[in-house]
Design an enzyme around this catalytic site. Structure first.
Site: not given
Ligand SMILES: Cc1ncc(COP(=O)(O)O)c(C=O)c1O
Length: 401
Positions: A64, A117, A190, A215
Site C-alpha cells: 500500500r 463530469y 482534470d 479513459k
Molecule cells: C472527465 C472525467 N473525470 C473523472 C472521471 C472519473 O473517473 P473514474 O471513473 O476513473 O473514477 C470521469 C469518468 O467518466 C471523467 O469523464
C-alpha cells in the site's frame, strides 16, 4: 541520452521500465507485475518515515505504501505530463477526492466549472458542500471574468475540466492560472479528455492535474484508475499521505501493469482517435438530420481558436444533436451496429452515450435544459476502427431520423 530529452512517443513506451531486475541476472524488457503485498527488510530503522517511503531508493515495506509496478507507472505518468511527481490512484474519482482533500478545509471556498463530469459535481456538492461545509461556486468558465468575479478571500481551489463533457466547452487555462496566481490559490485541471498527449495544463500554469486513467491513458476499457500529477513538493507529500495512509486508495499492481501496457500506444491511439473524430465531425456537420456538432476541431466550434492554441490535438470525443425527439433518438441508437450504447470513453472501441438518460440523468430537467443537454444530444467516443466502417454505420442509422 537522458530521459528528459526523450519525446513522448519514446517515453510512453519505455520510461520507468528499465532497471527493474526481479532477480540477479534477469533484465526484463517489460516491468514485472509485482504482486507481493509485503517485503522483507534487511534491518530495523528507527528514523524511517513510513508514509513517505522512497521506492527509487529501494524503500519497500508494504505494497500500500510503495510497489515497484505502481512506481514505474507513476514515473511514466509524471514524464508524460512533464512533471516532477505523479501518484496513481484506484480511480479518477479517488484522485480527484484526494486532490480536494489536500487543498480544501472546512469553511473554505471553491470555484469550479459549472460543466464538470457529473461525479465530480456530486463530490463537490455532497462531500465538500454538505459534509465538510465548503462553499462551492459553479461558474461558466468559458469566460474567465466569471471565474474572477466568483473569487473571494476564502477561495483555496479553482477546479476546471477542458474540454467538458458532453458540451465540449473549453476554458482558457493560462488566463485562469493568472487569476489563481493573483489570489494565491491552487488551480487544478482534470485533463482526462485529452490525455497528456494533447494537453499539458502544468505547462500552461496549472498547479495540479488529474486523470481518470480509465479513459485514454489505459485506452482499452479494461481497468479503472486515476492519477494526480504536480510539480509541487508540498502538494506531493500531502497527496502521498492521502494515497497511502489517509485514504488507502492507491492503484493495484495489476491495474498499474495494465495501464503501463496501455500507455505504450497512447500517442498512436490519440492520433487515430483524432483523425477518425475529425472525419466523423465533418460528416455529421454536413448531414441534414443533425442540427449541431460539438467538436473543438471544427472551425464552427466557438472556441476553435483557443483549442488550437492550448491543445496540441483536438481529441477523440464529440457530441451532436439529432433533428428529432427522444423516440427518434432511441430509434437511431437501435440502428447502430458499430457504436455500443455505453458510458465511459477513451477506449480503442467506439462508444455512444445518451447524456440526458445516462451520465447526466441525475441533473434536473431544468438544469439540463439550462446547460443545453437535450433529449436528442449524443456523445461519441470515437475509437480507432477503420473510419469508413464507422461512417457507413452512422449514415445508415441516420437514414431513419
Ligand atoms: C472527465 C472525467 N473525470 C473523472 C472521471 C472519473 O473517473 P473514474 O471513473 O476513473 O473514477 C470521469 C469518468 O467518466 C471523467 O469523464
Amino acid at each position: 541520452m537522458n530521459d528528459n530529452e526523450l519525446l513522448r512517443e519514446t517515453l510512453a513506451v519505455t520510461h520507468g521500465e528499465r532497471g527493474q531486475a526481479p532477480a540477479p541476472g534477469v533484465e526484463d524488457v517489460v516491468v514485472p507485475l509485482h504482486l507481493s503485498s509485503t517485503y522483507s527488510i534487511p534491518d530495523i530503522d528507527p528514523d524511517a518515515d513510513l508514509e513517505l517511503l522512497d521506492p527509487d531508493a529501494g524503500e519497500y515495506l508494504y505494497s500500500r505504501l510503495s510497489n515497484p509496478t505502481r512506481n514505474a507507472l507513476e514515473h511514466r505518468l509524471a514524464a508524460l505530463e512533464g512533471a516532477e511527481h505523479a501518484l496513481a490512484f484506484v480511480s479518477g474519482t479517488a484522485a480527484i477526492a484526494a486532490t480536494m482533500m489536500a487543498t480544501v478545509q472546512p469553511g473554505d471556498h471553491v470555484v469550479a466549472f459549472e460543466d464538470l463530469y457529473g461525479g465530480t459535481k456530486t463530490m463537490l456538492n455532497r462531500l465538500l458542500g454538505e459534509k465538510l461545509g465548503v462553499e462551492v461556486s459553479f461558474v461558466d468558465a468559458t469566460d474567465v471574468s466569471n471565474v474572477e468575479e466568483a473569487m473571494s478571500e476564502d477561495t483555496t481551489l479553482i477546479w476546471m475540466e477542458t474540454p467538458t463533457n458532453p458540451l465540449m466547452h473549453l476554458c482558457d487555462i493560462e488566463a485562469i492560472a493568472s487569476v489563481a496566481d493573483e489570489w494565491n490559490v491552487t488551480f487544478g485541471v482534470d485533463n482526462t479528455f485529452l490525455s497528456p498527449y494533447f494537453q499539458n495544463p502544468l505547462s500552461l500554469g496549472a498547479d495540479v492535474v488529474v486523470h481518470s486513467t480509465t479513459k485514454f491513458l489505459n485506452g482499452h476499457s479494461d481497468s479503472i484508475g486515476g492519477a494526480v500529477v504536480t510539480d509541487s513538493d508540498d502538494l506531493m507529500d500531502e497527496l502521498a499521505f492521502l494515497q497511502r495512509v489517509g485514504m488507502g486508495s492507491m492503484l493495484s499492481p495489476f491495474d498499474s501493469y495494465m495501464t503501463l501496457r496501455g500507455i505504450k500506444t497512447l500517442p498512436l491511439r490519440m492520433r487515430q482517435h483524432e483523425e477518425n473524430a475529425m472525419e466523423i465531425a465533418r460528416f455529421l456537420e454536413s448531414h441534414d438530420a443533425v442540427t449541431r456538432v460539438l467538436y473543438p476541431g471544427l472551425e464552427s466550434h466557438p472556441q476553435h481558436e483557443l483549442a488550437a492554441r492550448q491543445q496540441s490535438g483536438f481529441g477523440g470525443v464529440l457530441s451532436f444533436e439529432l433533428d428529432t425527439d427522444l423516440d427518434g433518438t432511441a430509434e437511431f441508437l437501435g440502428n447502430l451496429r458499430e457504436f455500443p450504447l455505453a458510458v465511459s470513453l477513451g477506449g480503442v472501441e467506439s462508444l455512444i452515450e445518451h447524456p440526458a438518460t445516462m451520465t447526466h440523468s441525475p441533473l434536473s430537467l431544468t438544469e439540463r435544459e439550462r446547460l443545453g443537454i437535450s433529449n436528442s444530444l449524443l456523445r461519441l467516443s470515437v475509437g480507432v476502427e477503420h473510419v469508413d466502417d464507422l461512417l457507413s454505420d452512422l449514415d445508415a442509422a441516420l437514414s431513419v431520423v
